[in-house]
Design a protein around this motif. Sequence first.
Motif, PDB file in Angstrom:
ATOM      1  N   ARG A  38       0.819  -1.211   0.000  1.00 57.42           N
ATOM      2  CA  ARG A  38       0.000   0.000   0.000  1.00 57.42           C
ATOM      3  C   ARG A  38       0.858   1.269   0.000  1.00 57.42           C
ATOM      4  N   VAL A  39       0.405   2.284  -0.715  1.00 53.74           N
ATOM      5  CA  VAL A  39       1.052   3.591  -0.700  1.00 53.74           C
ATOM      6  C   VAL A  39       0.288   4.462   0.294  1.00 53.74           C
ATOM      7  N   TYR A  40       1.019   5.143   1.149  1.00 50.30           N
ATOM      8  CA  TYR A  40       0.442   5.991   2.196  1.00 50.30           C
ATOM      9  C   TYR A  40       0.780   7.446   1.932  1.00 50.30           C
ATOM     10  N   THR A  41      -0.139   8.338   2.279  1.00 50.68           N
ATOM     11  CA  THR A  41       0.169   9.765   2.242  1.00 50.68           C
ATOM     12  C   THR A  41       0.973  10.099   3.499  1.00 50.68           C
ATOM     13  N   GLU A  42       1.603  11.258   3.496  1.00 46.42           N
ATOM     14  CA  GLU A  42       2.347  11.670   4.687  1.00 46.42           C
ATOM     15  C   GLU A  42       1.401  11.787   5.883  1.00 46.42           C
ATOM     16  N   ARG A  43       0.222  12.275   5.648  1.00 47.09           N
ATOM     17  CA  ARG A  43      -0.760  12.410   6.729  1.00 47.09           C
ATOM     18  C   ARG A  43      -1.117  11.044   7.331  1.00 47.09           C
ATOM     19  N   GLU A  44      -1.293  10.034   6.488  1.00 43.90           N
ATOM     20  CA  GLU A  44      -1.608   8.686   6.980  1.00 43.90           C
ATOM     21  C   GLU A  44      -0.449   8.110   7.795  1.00 43.90           C
ATOM     22  N   VAL A  45       0.770   8.341   7.336  1.00 46.69           N
ATOM     23  CA  VAL A  45       1.952   7.877   8.081  1.00 46.69           C
ATOM     24  C   VAL A  45       1.996   8.577   9.433  1.00 46.69           C
ATOM     25  N   ASN A  46       1.789   9.886   9.436  1.00 48.80           N
ATOM     26  CA  ASN A  46       1.797  10.650  10.684  1.00 48.80           C
ATOM     27  C   ASN A  46       0.739  10.143  11.650  1.00 48.80           C
ATOM     28  N   GLU A  47      -0.476   9.925  11.162  1.00 48.53           N
ATOM     29  CA  GLU A  47      -1.570   9.455  12.021  1.00 48.53           C
ATOM     30  C   GLU A  47      -1.240   8.089  12.622  1.00 48.53           C
ATOM     31  N   ALA A  48      -0.668   7.197  11.834  1.00 50.82           N
ATOM     32  CA  ALA A  48      -0.296   5.875  12.347  1.00 50.82           C
ATOM     33  C   ALA A  48       0.779   5.992  13.423  1.00 50.82           C
ATOM     34  N   LEU A  49       1.776   6.830  13.178  1.00 57.65           N
ATOM     35  CA  LEU A  49       2.876   6.979  14.133  1.00 57.65           C
ATOM     36  C   LEU A  49       2.448   7.722  15.394  1.00 57.65           C
ATOM     37  N   LYS A  50       1.479   8.621  15.289  1.00 56.71           N
ATOM     38  CA  LYS A  50       0.961   9.332  16.467  1.00 56.71           C
ATOM     39  C   LYS A  50       0.338   8.370  17.468  1.00 56.71           C
ATOM     40  N   VAL A  52       1.573   5.740  18.396  1.00 52.81           N
ATOM     41  CA  VAL A  52       2.673   5.080  19.101  1.00 52.81           C
ATOM     42  C   VAL A  52       3.478   6.052  19.963  1.00 52.81           C
ATOM     43  N   HIS A  53       3.729   7.268  19.447  1.00 51.45           N
ATOM     44  CA  HIS A  53       4.615   8.200  20.155  1.00 51.45           C
ATOM     45  C   HIS A  53       4.348   9.627  19.690  1.00 51.45           C
ATOM     46  N   ALA A  54       4.507  10.579  20.595  1.00 48.90           N
ATOM     47  CA  ALA A  54       4.255  11.984  20.270  1.00 48.90           C
ATOM     48  C   ALA A  54       5.244  12.550  19.254  1.00 48.90           C
ATOM     49  N   ASP A  55       6.473  12.044  19.247  1.00 53.74           N
ATOM     50  CA  ASP A  55       7.472  12.548  18.299  1.00 53.74           C
ATOM     51  C   ASP A  55       7.396  11.749  16.995  1.00 53.74           C
ATOM     52  N   PHE A  56       6.238  11.831  16.341  1.00 57.06           N
ATOM     53  CA  PHE A  56       6.029  11.086  15.100  1.00 57.06           C
ATOM     54  C   PHE A  56       6.941  11.563  13.962  1.00 57.06           C
ATOM     55  N   PRO A  57       7.331  12.862  13.892  1.00 57.11           N
ATOM     56  CA  PRO A  57       8.263  13.249  12.824  1.00 57.11           C
ATOM     57  C   PRO A  57       9.611  12.523  12.927  1.00 57.11           C
ATOM     58  N   ALA A  58      10.099  12.338  14.146  1.00 57.73           N
ATOM     59  CA  ALA A  58      11.367  11.626  14.324  1.00 57.73           C
ATOM     60  C   ALA A  58      11.219  10.167  13.907  1.00 57.73           C
ATOM     61  N   LEU A  59      10.121   9.537  14.316  1.00 55.78           N
ATOM     62  CA  LEU A  59       9.894   8.144  13.916  1.00 55.78           C
ATOM     63  C   LEU A  59       9.808   8.023  12.398  1.00 55.78           C
ATOM     64  N   ARG A  60       9.087   8.940  11.755  1.00 55.57           N
ATOM     65  CA  ARG A  60       8.951   8.906  10.295  1.00 55.57           C
ATOM     66  C   ARG A  60      10.322   9.050   9.640  1.00 55.57           C
ATOM     67  N   ARG A  61      11.109  10.001  10.130  1.00 56.08           N
ATOM     68  CA  ARG A  61      12.456  10.226   9.579  1.00 56.08           C
ATOM     69  C   ARG A  61      13.327   8.982   9.756  1.00 56.08           C
ATOM     70  N   TYR A  62      13.310   8.396  10.962  1.00 61.46           N
ATOM     71  CA  TYR A  62      14.099   7.182  11.210  1.00 61.46           C
ATOM     72  C   TYR A  62      13.654   6.029  10.313  1.00 61.46           C
ATOM     73  N   LEU A  63      12.347   5.896  10.069  1.00 59.12           N
ATOM     74  CA  LEU A  63      11.847   4.828   9.200  1.00 59.12           C
ATOM     75  C   LEU A  63      12.335   4.999   7.768  1.00 59.12           C
ATOM     76  N   VAL A  64      12.411   6.230   7.291  1.00 63.49           N
ATOM     77  CA  VAL A  64      12.894   6.490   5.937  1.00 63.49           C
ATOM     78  C   VAL A  64      14.406   6.272   5.870  1.00 63.49           C
ATOM     79  N   ILE A  65      15.130   6.846   6.824  1.00 64.89           N
ATOM     80  CA  ILE A  65      16.594   6.702   6.843  1.00 64.89           C
ATOM     81  C   ILE A  65      16.993   5.239   6.997  1.00 64.89           C
ATOM     82  N   GLY A  66      16.243   4.510   7.834  1.00 60.52           N
ATOM     83  CA  GLY A  66      16.542   3.102   8.072  1.00 60.52           C
ATOM     84  C   GLY A  66      16.131   2.175   6.953  1.00 60.52           C
TER      85      GLY A  66
END
Length: 93
Positions: A38-50, A52-66
């Motif tokens: 599935r392809v996700y929008t940035e908003r969908e990724v943010n909502e999913a990560l929220k 789990v943790h308040a710092d969803f931008p860091a999690l998103r960045r780590y997921l891309v970098i990793g």
Amino acid sequence: MTSDLFAADGRLKAIPRKPARRAALLDHLAATLFEPSRVYTEREVNEALKTVHADFPALRRYLVIGGQLARTKDGSAYRRQPGAPVGATAAVA
């Protein structure tokens, strides 16, 4: 995934600083929050990560970098990368 990373409510207590622990966490999050085909929008990724943790931008960045999530150059679409090696950077085709 070790239970010491998560609170009783299932939310992440903190993002691990040690690379190996963080990589294991990111693999777990990618596998449990995102479907590989599935392809996700940035908003969908943010909502999913929220969830789990308040710092969803860091999690998103780590997921891309990793390499667990691939992202288009403009950051508008994301896709889970099944079997991507930890530390690899990927882009959505």
